[in-house]
Every structure is written in C-alpha cells, then in structure tokens.
Design a protein around this motif. Structure first.
Motif, mmCIF file in Angstrom:
data_model
loop_
_atom_site.group_PDB
_atom_site.id
_atom_site.type_symbol
_atom_site.label_atom_id
_atom_site.label_comp_id
_atom_site.label_asym_id
_atom_site.label_seq_id
_atom_site.Cartn_x
_atom_site.Cartn_y
_atom_site.Cartn_z
ATOM 1 N N CYS A 98 0.417 -1.050 -0.641
ATOM 2 C CA CYS A 98 0.136 0.135 -0.214
ATOM 3 C C CYS A 98 0.983 1.436 -0.352
ATOM 4 O O CYS A 98 1.897 1.638 0.518
ATOM 5 C CB CYS A 98 -1.110 0.287 1.654
ATOM 6 N N LEU A 99 1.213 2.218 -0.959
ATOM 7 C CA LEU A 99 1.262 3.923 -1.083
ATOM 8 C C LEU A 99 0.080 4.423 -0.811
ATOM 9 O O LEU A 99 -0.309 5.090 -1.972
ATOM 10 C CB LEU A 99 2.111 3.451 -2.130
ATOM 11 N N ALA A 100 0.286 5.195 -0.201
ATOM 12 C CA ALA A 100 -0.699 6.256 0.279
ATOM 13 C C ALA A 100 0.142 7.392 0.130
ATOM 14 O O ALA A 100 0.755 7.830 1.100
ATOM 15 C CB ALA A 100 -1.442 5.415 1.594
ATOM 16 N N PHE A 101 -1.074 8.277 -0.342
ATOM 17 C CA PHE A 101 -0.860 10.180 -0.529
ATOM 18 C C PHE A 101 -1.338 10.904 -0.251
ATOM 19 O O PHE A 101 -2.587 11.185 -0.357
ATOM 20 C CB PHE A 101 -0.637 10.418 -1.843
ATOM 21 N N LYS A 102 -1.256 11.824 0.159
ATOM 22 C CA LYS A 102 -1.566 13.236 0.573
ATOM 23 C C LYS A 102 -1.492 14.113 0.197
ATOM 24 O O LYS A 102 -0.083 14.587 0.004
ATOM 25 C CB LYS A 102 -2.208 13.033 2.604
ATOM 26 N N GLY A 103 -2.658 15.695 -0.194
ATOM 27 C CA GLY A 103 -2.504 16.714 -0.299
ATOM 28 C C GLY A 103 -0.191 16.794 0.500
ATOM 29 O O GLY A 103 0.113 17.634 1.690
ATOM 30 N N GLY A 104 -0.063 17.890 -0.298
ATOM 31 C CA GLY A 104 1.772 18.555 -0.005
ATOM 32 C C GLY A 104 2.244 17.754 -0.908
ATOM 33 O O GLY A 104 3.566 17.870 -0.338
ATOM 34 N N GLY A 105 2.308 16.209 -0.821
ATOM 35 C CA GLY A 105 3.367 15.199 -1.525
ATOM 36 C C GLY A 105 3.635 14.216 -0.295
ATOM 37 O O GLY A 105 4.609 13.490 -0.724
ATOM 38 N N ASP A 106 2.945 14.200 1.033
ATOM 39 C CA ASP A 106 3.738 13.056 1.953
ATOM 40 C C ASP A 106 3.442 12.336 1.579
ATOM 41 O O ASP A 106 1.877 11.838 0.892
ATOM 42 C CB ASP A 106 3.043 13.600 2.710
ATOM 43 N N THR A 107 3.849 10.793 1.015
ATOM 44 C CA THR A 107 4.033 9.560 1.290
ATOM 45 C C THR A 107 3.348 8.848 2.114
ATOM 46 O O THR A 107 4.627 8.558 3.309
ATOM 47 C CB THR A 107 4.433 9.093 0.061
ATOM 48 N N LEU A 108 2.768 7.540 2.090
ATOM 49 C CA LEU A 108 3.276 6.236 3.272
ATOM 50 C C LEU A 108 3.056 5.247 2.992
ATOM 51 O O LEU A 108 2.435 5.257 2.004
ATOM 52 C CB LEU A 108 1.559 6.092 4.010
ATOM 53 N N LEU A 109 4.449 4.778 2.881
ATOM 54 C CA LEU A 109 4.458 3.105 3.042
ATOM 55 C C LEU A 109 3.977 1.999 3.619
ATOM 56 O O LEU A 109 4.457 2.023 4.854
ATOM 57 C CB LEU A 109 6.057 2.435 2.401
ATOM 58 N N ILE A 110 2.707 1.141 3.532
ATOM 59 C CA ILE A 110 2.417 0.332 4.643
ATOM 60 C C ILE A 110 2.753 -1.130 3.865
ATOM 61 O O ILE A 110 2.517 -1.643 2.539
ATOM 62 C CB ILE A 110 0.725 0.428 4.406
ATOM 63 N N GLU A 111 3.944 -2.050 4.663
ATOM 64 C CA GLU A 111 3.889 -3.455 3.952
ATOM 65 C C GLU A 111 3.093 -4.224 5.178
ATOM 66 O O GLU A 111 3.310 -4.426 5.786
ATOM 67 C CB GLU A 111 5.784 -3.732 3.708
ATOM 68 N N CYS A 112 2.301 -5.101 4.485
ATOM 69 C CA CYS A 112 1.875 -5.945 4.871
ATOM 70 C C CYS A 112 2.079 -7.850 4.974
ATOM 71 O O CYS A 112 2.576 -8.476 4.206
ATOM 72 C CB CYS A 112 0.285 -6.842 4.436
ATOM 73 N N LYS A 113 2.030 -7.754 6.453
ATOM 74 C CA LYS A 113 3.469 -9.216 6.483
ATOM 75 C C LYS A 113 2.975 -10.456 7.278
ATOM 76 O O LYS A 113 1.547 -9.808 8.911
ATOM 77 C CB LYS A 113 4.048 -8.772 7.047
ATOM 78 N N THR A 114 1.711 -11.776 6.710
ATOM 79 C CA THR A 114 1.107 -12.523 7.454
ATOM 80 C C THR A 114 1.984 -13.132 8.074
ATOM 81 O O THR A 114 1.558 -14.529 8.949
ATOM 82 C CB THR A 114 0.166 -13.691 6.806
ATOM 83 N N SER A 115 2.922 -13.707 8.096
ATOM 84 C CA SER A 115 4.396 -14.379 8.565
ATOM 85 C C SER A 115 5.291 -13.949 9.190
ATOM 86 O O SER A 115 6.346 -13.492 8.736
ATOM 87 C CB SER A 115 4.408 -15.744 8.063
ATOM 88 N N ARG A 116 6.104 -14.456 10.178
ATOM 89 C CA ARG A 116 7.653 -14.152 10.510
ATOM 90 C C ARG A 116 8.184 -14.350 9.396
ATOM 91 O O ARG A 116 9.415 -13.323 9.345
ATOM 92 C CB ARG A 116 7.724 -14.975 11.604
ATOM 93 N N ALA A 117 8.386 -15.188 8.628
ATOM 94 C CA ALA A 117 9.910 -15.282 8.252
ATOM 95 C C ALA A 117 8.890 -14.685 6.697
ATOM 96 O O ALA A 117 10.529 -13.579 6.024
ATOM 97 C CB ALA A 117 9.146 -16.981 7.216
#
Length: 146
Positions: A38-57
């Motif tokens: 997930c790469l999310a954007f908001k006004g002003g150019g800030d971005t948020l990267l979310i990495e989803c993990k279902t396991s420790r491996a």
C-alpha cells in the motif's frame, strides 16, 4: 488472515492516518522491483508506505531487499501491518519504521505509531525515492484512464 485481507485493512489504516489516496500492489516499470502493498498519498506530497506481513518468515525475507534501506525505498513514512499472530519483537523492526498489529476483525491490538495533532511525527520521515512514487502514480492514472 490472508495477505489480501491485510492489504484491504492497510487502505483503511492509511485513510485513518490522513492519507486519502491509497494504491495497492501496483507494479511500475521504474520502481527497481519494489511493489508496495500500500502506497498512500496526501496533499502536500507526503506519502505512507505500508508493508503487510502475515508471517515472521515473510518479515525476515523483507529485510534483504535493497530498496528497504533508508534512502532507496518509497514512503516518507513507513510501517508494517502484521496479523496479531505474527511474533515480532520491537527490536526487530527497522529503525524509524512503525508497526500495527490487527486481529481477524481488523481491529488494532498493538501499535507503535506516534501521531501529533499535525499528523505522523516528522522526525520519522525517510528520504524517499520520489521517482519511484511518481512511476506508481503514473501507472495508476494510466490504468485508470483518468
């Protein structure tokens, strides 16, 4: 809980954190192999990267990716979204990354996110790969025929 379930939850989390445009699992040709969950954007150019993990491996494999370094990856802010059952200790989370754990219903059970009244704490910002982010946006717009 599946990876696809976590990706859906990541979009909701991005919106709650003030990032109204969230693009999921989109590959763009110039991102050097990085396909953000997930790469999310908001006004002003800030971005948020979310990495989803279902396991420790899966989490441990992620550490080996070169673009996860502080200056090569996407996202001004970066966080992991884990299933509640993933056993990760605080000291295993990379420096300046945040994390959220959710249960099967998508409710937050644990979080390290630090937020002020202005949003995520600026000191957590990374030096991002802005060209890769533009490539994702371009690919999203092109595919959406906007």
């Amino acid at each position: 809980m599946t990876h696809a379930d976590l990706v859906k939850i990541s979009v909701k989390m991005a919106h709650k954190l003030g990032f109204p445009l969230a693009i999921t699992e989109l590959k763009a040709s110039s991102t050097k192999g990085e396909i953000p969950d997930c790469l999310a954007f908001k006004g002003g150019g800030d971005t948020l990267l979310i990495e989803c993990k279902t396991s420790r491996a899966d989490f441990l494999r992620d550490k080996e990716k070169k673009f996860k370094s502080k200056s090569l990856g996407m996202g001004d802010y970066r966080l992991f979204l884990f299933c509640e059952s993933v056993n990760i200790s605080h000291n295993e989370i990379p420096k300046d990354w945040e994390y959220i754990k959710v249960n099967e219903s998508g409710e937050v059970t644990e979080s390290s996110i630090r937020i002020t009244n202005l949003g995520l704490i600026d000191s957590l910002q990374f030096k991002k790969n802005a060209k890769a982010e533009v490539a994702v946006l371009y690919s999203y717009i092109r595919r959406s025929k906007i």
